[in-house]
Design an enzyme around this catalytic site. Structure first.
Site, PDB file in Angstrom:
ATOM      1  N   SER A 295       0.818  -1.213   0.000  1.00 22.37           N
ATOM      2  CA  SER A 295       0.000   0.000   0.000  1.00 22.37           C
ATOM      3  C   SER A 295       0.852   1.263   0.000  1.00 22.37           C
ATOM      4  CB  SER A 295      -0.906   0.017   1.231  1.00 22.37           C
ATOM      5  OG  SER A 295      -0.124   0.015   2.418  1.00 22.37           O
TER       6      SER A 295
ATOM      7  N   HIS B 134      -2.716  -3.288  -5.767  1.00 26.61           N
ATOM      8  CA  HIS B 134      -3.092  -2.923  -4.397  1.00 26.61           C
ATOM      9  C   HIS B 134      -4.585  -3.120  -4.210  1.00 26.61           C
ATOM     10  CE1 HIS B 134      -3.741   0.321  -1.135  1.00 26.61           C
ATOM     11  NE2 HIS B 134      -3.530  -0.855  -0.576  1.00 26.61           N
TER      12      HIS B 134
ATOM     13  N   GLU C  60      -5.785  -0.817  -7.241  1.00 30.30           N
ATOM     14  CA  GLU C  60      -4.836   0.111  -7.858  1.00 30.30           C
ATOM     15  C   GLU C  60      -3.791  -0.706  -8.615  1.00 30.30           C
ATOM     16  OE1 GLU C  60      -4.821   3.970  -4.899  1.00 30.30           O
ATOM     17  OE2 GLU C  60      -3.608   2.246  -4.299  1.00 30.30           O
TER      18      GLU C  60
ATOM     19  N   ASN D  94      -4.288   6.376  -0.685  1.00 29.46           N
ATOM     20  CA  ASN D  94      -3.612   6.744   0.563  1.00 29.46           C
ATOM     21  C   ASN D  94      -2.953   8.112   0.492  1.00 29.46           C
ATOM     22  OD1 ASN D  94      -4.238   4.612   2.277  1.00 29.46           O
ATOM     23  ND2 ASN D  94      -2.656   3.311   1.396  1.00 29.46           N
TER      24      ASN D  94
END
Length: 488
Positions: free
Chosen positions: A118, A139, A151, A189
């Site tokens: 991540s 991800h 992702e 994130n």
């Protein structure tokens, strides 16, 4: 398309990814350095599938098909013949590099090597390999069988054909793949940092407590959870670690500066639900929390003035017509007080400019479905006008919050920072605008894509909020992305 897949790491993410692949007919080899962990993971999956059978979502044949497609392996050499390998092991660059070096020797030259990391650079993971072009990030989001987003992350040397193939496989698994470059935090994130960071900063500034902030961002703005209840759920230590990682990887850019308050919480062991106390207490005796909403006002004005515009803010006020007499005018006015949607200015500053009392209304993704409104008043608003305004909102089904007068209030401040971060990710080539919006809708369950929302309300509004915040604080964290400047 059914193909041979290997998953390394039998933790929550590893077994979740294995389940997704197996449910779509892929033959999965599941490996963990601890063979007992593999058995425990498969046993746990069997129990979860039993619960789905009890709920009527699948039948026993479906369960047996999933379990039948997953094979436990004890030696990395058994992964030979896999067309795709996804590692979901500990978040350590050196561990991942060592593992990928072994995989490069074992697997066929056409095998795709993917990391579920991540936060670690895909470029860095691939740097130790002879053929970094076949390394990418995949991800997934937790829980992998439920969350739609994946992702698909490119390192600097990742082959475009590898990305294309992985994207096609993810779509065949029923996922929503978004393309991202290998930059700190990838899309979700990175873009989501202000949801926590700005809310923490507002709390540290003592403008509002956690109940008020969560209520404003959940019930008024429309986020699925407030930032403080969400941090308690994730784990304050986990969220803090991600913030630190992104901040350091971004060379201490003030936009990603971690919170001192969060640091103190971690030091005190107040980590959220898992420790029994975080921003909220989870002990039964402490479970009742004071409501941040104001008590009901019954006194309605006899008449008000409304602007007949179709702007979403005016649509919020339109239902007032059902509870009192309305005249048309260029301003929305209750008694002597003018109502505006905030664009970053303080209510007191606007009142001095207009020489009229001012009530500001905070932002929402969808005013018509919002359960609450967040208001702030200039000091010259009379008690009578305040009561009338609150009564109007309560009579059309909205709970009322009142926030201290400060630039950007709560929702507009947090949402403008999120929009700025999304815009900057696009500007810097992390992902396309479409993929950034998809990522935030399906990776964090935001009610609307941030780029789409900014276009809907007008880019000048987040620009105004950020400009006011920059002038008020003198902090470079509020600098306006060039992407937004281009839209003005």
């Amino acid at each position: 398309m059914r193909f041979n897949l290997a998953v390394l790491g039998a933790g929550t993410m590893g077994i979740g990814i294995a389940e997704v692949a197996a449910a779509h007919g892929c033959r999965v080899k599941l490996y963990d350095i601890d063979s007992n962990a593999v058995k425990a993971a498969i046993d746990g999956l069997s129990l979860r599938l039993d619960k789905r059978i009890e709920k009527g979502k699948i039948d026993d044949a479906d369960k047996q098909a999933v379990l039948g497609h997953i094979t436990s392996v004890n030696d990395l050499a058994e992964l030979k013949g896999s067309e795709l390998v996804i590692e979901a092991v500990v978040e350590s660059l050196s561990v991942k590099q060592d593992l990928f070096k072994q995989l490069e020797q074992i697997c066929d030259k056409n095998t795709l090597l993917a990391s579920n990391t991540s936060s670690i650079s895909i470029t860095a993971i691939a740097a130790v390999l002879t053929h970094p072009e076949r390394v990418l990030g995949l991800h997934f989001f937790n829980p992998a069988p439920v969350m739609k987003l994946v992702e698909v992350v490119a390192g600097l040397k990742t082959d475009q054909a590898v990305l294309k193939q992985a994207t096609e496989w993810m779509r065949e698994w029923g996922k929503i793949p978004v393309r991202a470059q290998s930059t700190p935090g990838f899309i979700v994130n990175r873009v989501a940092r202000p949801f926590y960071g700005e809310a923490l900063k507002i709390k540290q500034e003592q403008l509002a407590d956690v109940h008020h902030l969560d209520a404003a961002l959940k019930e008024a703005a429309g986020f699925r959870m407030g930032p403080f209840s969400l941090m308690d759920l994730i784990g304050i230590d986990v969220n803090y670690q991600v913030s630190q990682t992104v901040y350091k990887a971004m060379f201490n850019d003030p936009r990603y500066r971690p919170s001192l308050l969060q640091s103190e919480m971690v030091a005190a062991g107040l980590l959220g639900r898992k420790s029994g106390r975080g921003f909220y207490s989870y002990h039964q005796k402490d479970s009742e929390q004071a409501s941040p909403f104001l008590s009901s006002q019954k006194q309605l004005p006899n008449q008000i003035q409304l602007n007949p515009s179709e702007h979403p803010f005016e649509q919020l006020l339109s239902p007032f017509k059902t509870v009192c007499a309305v005249t048309s005018g260029s301003l929305n006015q209750v008694g002597e007080t003018v109502l505006f949607q905030t664009v970053g200015h303080r209510a007191e500053s606007l009142a001095q400019q207009l020489k009229k009392p001012v009530c500001l209304v905070d932002w929402s993704f969808d005013y018509s479905h919002a359960e609450a409104v967040n208001l702030c008043f200039s000091t010259d608003v009379s008690d009578n006008d305040k009561n009338h305004i609150m009564a109007l909102f309560q009579h059309i089904g909205k709970q009322v919050l009142v926030t201290e007068d400060s630039p950007g209030m709560i929702n507009a401040r947090v949402m403008s920072m999120l929009i700025n971060e999304a815009a900057d990710a696009v500007f810097n080539g992390v992902a396309s605008a479409q993929d950034v919006d998809l990522a935030m809708r399906y990776g964090t369950n935001y009610p609307q894509g941030l780029i789409d929302y900014a276009g809907q309300i007008g880019w000048q509004n987040p620009a105004s909020v950020l400009t006011e915040l920059y002038q008020w604080f003198g902090d470079d964290r509020y600098r306006l992305s060039p992407y937004i400047r281009r839209q003005l």
